[in-house]
Design a protein around this motif. Structure first.
Motif, PDB file in Angstrom:
ATOM      1  N   UNK A  95      35.553  37.990  41.349  1.00 31.98           N
ATOM      2  CA  UNK A  95      36.087  38.826  40.278  1.00 31.98           C
ATOM      3  C   UNK A  95      36.500  40.181  40.822  1.00 31.98           C
ATOM      4  N   UNK A  96      37.782  40.480  40.732  1.00 33.00           N
ATOM      5  CA  UNK A  96      38.288  41.833  40.959  1.00 33.00           C
ATOM      6  C   UNK A  96      38.319  42.480  39.579  1.00 33.00           C
ATOM      7  N   UNK A  97      37.421  43.417  39.316  1.00 31.28           N
ATOM      8  CA  UNK A  97      37.256  43.931  37.955  1.00 31.28           C
ATOM      9  C   UNK A  97      38.498  44.657  37.443  1.00 31.28           C
ATOM     10  N   UNK A  98      39.388  45.036  38.351  1.00 32.07           N
ATOM     11  CA  UNK A  98      40.618  45.695  37.928  1.00 32.07           C
ATOM     12  C   UNK A  98      41.671  44.740  37.415  1.00 32.07           C
ATOM     13  N   UNK A  99      41.410  43.422  37.489  1.00 29.60           N
ATOM     14  CA  UNK A  99      42.382  42.419  37.050  1.00 29.60           C
ATOM     15  C   UNK A  99      41.876  41.719  35.795  1.00 29.60           C
ATOM     16  N   UNK A 100      42.708  41.709  34.763  1.00 24.03           N
ATOM     17  CA  UNK A 100      42.305  41.150  33.472  1.00 24.03           C
ATOM     18  C   UNK A 100      41.910  39.682  33.590  1.00 24.03           C
TER      19      UNK A 100
END
Length: 283
Positions: A95-100
């Protein structure tokens, strides 16, 4: 429709609880019932190394099932394997938290495996630029604020209905002592960490009627890969002179506090920014 299966990274099925793991969890249920976080589910971002990994381990040791995440699949694999090897109940997803779409996958993973969420701990953060505040480009500003400030709020908004279904919840954001004593070479990063103090206070007021508490861990200099600001061999000795407690912090110094904030012992604590720095950063 929750776009879970369209975005699953390679190897995601390896995180489904195996029969052996479920059996182990079942046979140890009596022991787990004595743990303060038994039968709870925690989502921890940025949790494959450093402070985040140590927090994930402690929450699992205290009885919670922990959903681990970070930007790289290989790091998720390694962290999950390590903690499962210690007999802890964990799953994980990239999970890249900056990507929805990644945030959606993280929420879907937690619900698929666990049926709900009790705790959210946001340790994921970035600092792509070392330099002055006014020397930061618009791209740098956008990345830092998106990952460090906006992403925790958006992820919580997605998890909120599921935490409400539990009847209570605890959220721990992770700021930095740089919010109180800015480091000259970390301009935009300092600002983002200061913003988290305000986000904590605001969310605590908004979510208190829902019995969801929001607090903030504010670490000082904790010895991790992320905190290596310089290769100067004298840095650690210099920092010790600044601390009341004569040592540099370790990730374990943060983990116990987070577990406490998630526990029933902290059921009347919300809106607090708690410094773990060996001294008061206000001095």
């Amino acid at each position: 429709e929750i776009p879970m299966f369209r975005h699953q990274p390679r190897g995601w099925k390896s995180f489904l609880p195996t029969a052996a793991l479920l059996s182990k969890r079942s046979t140890s249920s009596a022991a787990n019932s004595r743990l303060k976080l038994a039968n709870k589910v925690a989502v921890v971002t940025g949790s494959t190394n450093g402070i985040g990994f140590t927090i994930a381990r402690r929450l699992a040791q205290d009885g919670a099932h922990v959903v681990i995440s970070s930007r790289k699949q290989q790091n998720v694999d390694q962290a999950v394997n390590t903690l499962q090897g210690e007999g802890l109940s964990v799953t994980g997803t990239m999970c890249h938290v900056g990507k929805a779409e990644d945030r959606e996958r993280l929420v879907s993973t937690a619900l698929e495996h666990c049926g709900g969420v009790d705790f959210l701990v946001c340790t994921a953060g970035v600092n792509p630029f070392v330099g002055s505040t006014l020397g930061s480009s618009e791209q740098v500003w956008d990345k830092i604020l998106s990952v460090n400030v906006k992403a925790p709020a958006l992820l919580l908004s997605q998890l909120l209905p599921h935490m409400e279904n539990r009847g209570q919840g605890s959220v721990v954001l992770v700021s930095s002592a740089a919010a109180y004593v800015p480091y000259a070479r970390l301009g935009a990063y300092n600002v983002s960490k200061t913003a988290l103090l305000g986000l904590t206070k605001t969310l605590a007021v908004e979510l208190a009627p829902k019995n969801i508490r929001v607090n903030c861990l504010v670490p000082g200099f904790i010895k991790t890969d992320f905190s290596q600001l310089t290769e100067d061999p004298d840095l650690e000795e210099y920092l010790k002179k600044l601390f009341g407690i004569q040592r540099v912090g370790k990730p374990e110094d943060c983990a116990g506090l987070v577990s406490f904030l998630c526990s029933p012992d902290a059921s009347y604590i919300t809106g607090e920014n708690i410094v773990v720095a060996g001294c008061s950063p206000h001095l």
